[in-house]
Design a protein around this motif. Sequence first.
Motif, PDB file in Angstrom:
ATOM      1  N   GLY A   1       0.215   3.245  -4.411  1.00  0.00           N
ATOM      2  CA  GLY A   1      -0.724   2.787  -5.414  1.00  0.00           C
ATOM      3  C   GLY A   1      -1.414   1.483  -5.050  1.00  0.00           C
ATOM      4  N   GLY A   2      -1.332   1.098  -3.774  1.00  0.00           N
ATOM      5  CA  GLY A   2      -1.946  -0.151  -3.346  1.00  0.00           C
ATOM      6  C   GLY A   2      -1.160  -1.391  -3.721  1.00  0.00           C
ATOM      7  N   VAL A   3       0.084  -1.216  -4.163  1.00  0.00           N
ATOM      8  CA  VAL A   3       0.947  -2.346  -4.541  1.00  0.00           C
ATOM      9  C   VAL A   3       1.749  -2.766  -3.314  1.00  0.00           C
ATOM     10  CG1 VAL A   3       2.759  -3.146  -6.088  1.00  0.00           C
ATOM     11  CG2 VAL A   3       1.059  -1.496  -6.900  1.00  0.00           C
ATOM     12  N   ALA A   4       1.441  -3.930  -2.770  1.00  0.00           N
ATOM     13  CA  ALA A   4       1.991  -4.340  -1.481  1.00  0.00           C
ATOM     14  C   ALA A   4       3.518  -4.420  -1.479  1.00  0.00           C
ATOM     15  CB  ALA A   4       1.398  -5.683  -1.063  1.00  0.00           C
ATOM     16  N   ARG A   5       4.115  -4.848  -2.592  1.00  0.00           N
ATOM     17  CA  ARG A   5       5.561  -5.025  -2.598  1.00  0.00           C
ATOM     18  C   ARG A   5       6.302  -3.695  -2.461  1.00  0.00           C
ATOM     19  NH1 ARG A   5       4.190  -5.686  -8.055  1.00  0.00           N
ATOM     20  NH2 ARG A   5       5.160  -4.143  -9.461  1.00  0.00           N
ATOM     21  N   ARG A   6       5.592  -2.577  -2.619  1.00  0.00           N
ATOM     22  CA  ARG A   6       6.201  -1.261  -2.459  1.00  0.00           C
ATOM     23  C   ARG A   6       6.148  -0.763  -1.017  1.00  0.00           C
ATOM     24  NH1 ARG A   6       3.136   1.734  -7.563  1.00  0.00           N
ATOM     25  NH2 ARG A   6       4.247   0.643  -9.249  1.00  0.00           N
ATOM     26  N   ALA A   7       5.401  -1.434  -0.172  1.00  0.00           N
ATOM     27  CA  ALA A   7       5.177  -0.966   1.192  1.00  0.00           C
ATOM     28  C   ALA A   7       6.413  -1.189   2.063  1.00  0.00           C
ATOM     29  CB  ALA A   7       3.983  -1.681   1.808  1.00  0.00           C
ATOM     30  N   PRO A   8       6.897  -0.171   2.761  1.00  0.00           N
ATOM     31  CA  PRO A   8       8.050  -0.351   3.657  1.00  0.00           C
ATOM     32  C   PRO A   8       7.829  -1.455   4.685  1.00  0.00           C
ATOM     33  CG  PRO A   8       7.633   1.978   3.329  1.00  0.00           C
ATOM     34  CD  PRO A   8       6.479   1.247   2.688  1.00  0.00           C
ATOM     35  N   ALA A   9       6.626  -1.520   5.270  1.00  0.00           N
ATOM     36  CA  ALA A   9       6.360  -2.542   6.279  1.00  0.00           C
ATOM     37  C   ALA A   9       6.406  -3.939   5.680  1.00  0.00           C
ATOM     38  CB  ALA A   9       5.002  -2.288   6.929  1.00  0.00           C
ATOM     39  N   VAL A  10       5.901  -4.092   4.470  1.00  0.00           N
ATOM     40  CA  VAL A  10       5.910  -5.401   3.796  1.00  0.00           C
ATOM     41  C   VAL A  10       7.338  -5.809   3.467  1.00  0.00           C
ATOM     42  CG1 VAL A  10       5.212  -6.640   1.715  1.00  0.00           C
ATOM     43  CG2 VAL A  10       3.574  -5.180   2.900  1.00  0.00           C
ATOM     44  N   GLN A  11       8.123  -4.888   2.927  1.00  0.00           N
ATOM     45  CA  GLN A  11       9.512  -5.199   2.582  1.00  0.00           C
ATOM     46  C   GLN A  11      10.314  -5.594   3.815  1.00  0.00           C
ATOM     47  OE1 GLN A  11      10.925  -1.734   0.510  1.00  0.00           O
ATOM     48  NE2 GLN A  11       9.816  -2.226  -1.366  1.00  0.00           N
TER      49      GLN A  11
ATOM     50  N   PRO B   1      12.882   3.804   2.145  1.00  0.00           N
ATOM     51  CA  PRO B   1      12.075   3.850   0.926  1.00  0.00           C
ATOM     52  C   PRO B   1      12.332   5.124   0.122  1.00  0.00           C
ATOM     53  CG  PRO B   1      10.745   4.509   2.789  1.00  0.00           C
ATOM     54  CD  PRO B   1      12.098   4.122   3.347  1.00  0.00           C
ATOM     55  N   GLY B   2      11.748   5.157  -1.075  1.00  0.00           N
ATOM     56  CA  GLY B   2      12.010   6.264  -1.986  1.00  0.00           C
ATOM     57  C   GLY B   2      10.819   7.148  -2.268  1.00  0.00           C
ATOM     58  N   VAL B   3      10.781   7.707  -3.478  1.00  0.00           N
ATOM     59  CA  VAL B   3       9.815   8.726  -3.888  1.00  0.00           C
ATOM     60  C   VAL B   3       8.375   8.270  -3.662  1.00  0.00           C
ATOM     61  CG1 VAL B   3       8.883   9.912  -5.922  1.00  0.00           C
ATOM     62  CG2 VAL B   3      11.347   9.808  -5.550  1.00  0.00           C
ATOM     63  N   GLY B   4       7.571   9.189  -3.149  1.00  0.00           N
ATOM     64  CA  GLY B   4       6.149   8.939  -3.002  1.00  0.00           C
ATOM     65  C   GLY B   4       5.754   8.181  -1.751  1.00  0.00           C
ATOM     66  N   SER B   5       6.699   7.738  -0.950  1.00  0.00           N
ATOM     67  CA  SER B   5       6.363   6.963   0.248  1.00  0.00           C
ATOM     68  C   SER B   5       5.751   7.874   1.305  1.00  0.00           C
ATOM     69  CB  SER B   5       7.617   6.299   0.816  1.00  0.00           C
ATOM     70  OG  SER B   5       8.173   5.393  -0.115  1.00  0.00           O
ATOM     71  N   THR B   6       4.623   7.456   1.856  1.00  0.00           N
ATOM     72  CA  THR B   6       3.934   8.206   2.894  1.00  0.00           C
ATOM     73  C   THR B   6       3.472   7.250   3.985  1.00  0.00           C
ATOM     74  OG1 THR B   6       1.734   7.974   1.902  1.00  0.00           O
ATOM     75  CG2 THR B   6       3.084   9.868   1.178  1.00  0.00           C
ATOM     76  N   LEU B   7       3.057   7.822   5.103  1.00  0.00           N
ATOM     77  CA  LEU B   7       2.544   6.997   6.192  1.00  0.00           C
ATOM     78  C   LEU B   7       1.292   6.237   5.758  1.00  0.00           C
ATOM     79  CD1 LEU B   7       2.735   6.165   9.176  1.00  0.00           C
ATOM     80  CD2 LEU B   7       1.379   8.205   9.742  1.00  0.00           C
ATOM     81  N   ALA B   8       0.462   6.874   4.938  1.00  0.00           N
ATOM     82  CA  ALA B   8      -0.764   6.219   4.473  1.00  0.00           C
ATOM     83  C   ALA B   8      -0.468   4.958   3.679  1.00  0.00           C
ATOM     84  CB  ALA B   8      -1.588   7.194   3.630  1.00  0.00           C
ATOM     85  N   ASP B   9       0.702   4.914   3.021  1.00  0.00           N
ATOM     86  CA  ASP B   9       1.080   3.756   2.206  1.00  0.00           C
ATOM     87  C   ASP B   9       2.086   2.844   2.905  1.00  0.00           C
ATOM     88  OD1 ASP B   9      -0.510   4.602   0.053  1.00  0.00           O
ATOM     89  OD2 ASP B   9       1.067   5.949  -0.647  1.00  0.00           O
ATOM     90  N   PHE B  10       2.339   3.111   4.178  1.00  0.00           N
ATOM     91  CA  PHE B  10       3.373   2.368   4.897  1.00  0.00           C
ATOM     92  C   PHE B  10       3.086   0.867   4.899  1.00  0.00           C
ATOM     93  CE2 PHE B  10       5.621   0.916   8.744  1.00  0.00           C
ATOM     94  CZ  PHE B  10       6.864   1.507   8.557  1.00  0.00           C
ATOM     95  N   ASP B  11       1.808   0.509   5.025  1.00  0.00           N
ATOM     96  CA  ASP B  11       1.399  -0.899   5.046  1.00  0.00           C
ATOM     97  C   ASP B  11       0.901  -1.405   3.702  1.00  0.00           C
ATOM     98  OD1 ASP B  11       2.022  -1.474   7.648  1.00  0.00           O
ATOM     99  OD2 ASP B  11       0.003  -2.080   8.217  1.00  0.00           O
ATOM    100  N   ARG B  12       0.207  -0.547   2.965  1.00  0.00           N
ATOM    101  CA  ARG B  12      -0.470  -1.018   1.748  1.00  0.00           C
ATOM    102  C   ARG B  12       0.362  -0.840   0.488  1.00  0.00           C
ATOM    103  NH1 ARG B  12      -4.864   3.921   1.778  1.00  0.00           N
ATOM    104  NH2 ARG B  12      -3.551   5.507   0.785  1.00  0.00           N
ATOM    105  N   GLY B  13       1.359   0.068   0.538  1.00  0.00           N
ATOM    106  CA  GLY B  13       2.223   0.296  -0.614  1.00  0.00           C
ATOM    107  C   GLY B  13       1.699   1.388  -1.521  1.00  0.00           C
TER     108      GLY B  13
ATOM    109  N   LEU C   1      14.560  -2.575  10.491  1.00  0.00           N
ATOM    110  CA  LEU C   1      13.845  -1.317  10.682  1.00  0.00           C
ATOM    111  C   LEU C   1      13.318  -0.830   9.337  1.00  0.00           C
ATOM    112  CD1 LEU C   1      15.651  -1.518  13.252  1.00  0.00           C
ATOM    113  CD2 LEU C   1      15.811   0.977  13.194  1.00  0.00           C
ATOM    114  N   ALA C   2      12.027  -0.519   9.282  1.00  0.00           N
ATOM    115  CA  ALA C   2      11.444   0.160   8.124  1.00  0.00           C
ATOM    116  C   ALA C   2      11.467   1.647   8.449  1.00  0.00           C
ATOM    117  CB  ALA C   2      10.025  -0.329   7.881  1.00  0.00           C
ATOM    118  N   TRP C   3      12.377   2.371   7.802  1.00  0.00           N
ATOM    119  CA  TRP C   3      12.673   3.755   8.189  1.00  0.00           C
ATOM    120  C   TRP C   3      12.045   4.759   7.222  1.00  0.00           C
ATOM    121  CZ3 TRP C   3      15.217   8.197   6.487  1.00  0.00           C
ATOM    122  CH2 TRP C   3      15.532   9.126   7.489  1.00  0.00           C
TER     123      TRP C   3
END
Length: 298
Positions: free
Chosen positions: A104-114, A90-102, A134-136
Amino acid sequence: MRRRGAARFALSALLGVNLVLPTRPEPVAAAGFVEAYPVTAEAMRAAGPPYADWAADGRRFLLFDERGDGRAVEVIGDLAGADRIAVLVPGVGSTLADFDRGLGGVARRAPAVQATQLYGQLRSTDPAARVAVLAWLGYDPPDGVLTAVSDASARRGAVGLARLLRELAARRPGATITVIGHSYGALVAALAAAHTPAQVTDVVSLGGVGAGVQRAANLRDGLRFWAAEAPSDWIRRVPPVRLPGLGYGRRPGDPAFGARPLPVDGVSGHDGYLATGSATLAAVTALVLGAGPVGDAR
């Protein structure tokens, strides 16, 4: 003499600062192979919700570190038996807190969702294929666009990613590995792939900011480099500047870069490349499975 003394004082001060500033400890488990699963599961249980819930659901991680912005490397599929391995960066702004939810809360941005979407597409396309995705999030991406003008985070991340890719190649020598980077993650992927063995056959840039070189021909021999850049992606407005410590030069999606193009039908904006139904998702799926996108000679 005074000038020399001042220089020595400044150097000593800098060294002193370096000695007293805290350094980041090693993650709970180093990204390696499947032996890390029970270690990371225990760490997630100890961390409490929501991470304890991840462990309770049987999700498997090569790395888990909740400190700072956090790091995680999730495995979907049977990595120990996989013949085809895809690694998403993933790219800019990705954090563990957003790993599942994406972000800004946008699911399609979430590494786990992708990663889950890609794995599902792989399994539906070829149910017999032995694949793992692998979601790295194994590095600390820049927090925002203003801090992403430098490749410093990408170069640090590339060291860790290259280490993981070499480990995967050593443990699964008969497998082929595809690295897929989104936005700033495409730069990490390209830098890492330059120092990996032949099992890493393909790098995919999805709305990528750069690749560390100005032409695909300058990448590692035998490495195929692909790029998707949607017409509605704002990354097209990023100027191709490359100065010491600033900018990335030519984008992988620029035809002059010479990447193999991927279709972008159905892709909206900067974050829709792996959305269900997009032509890019179908093309990346074919690529990971070894078929190659329609019309490509492999």
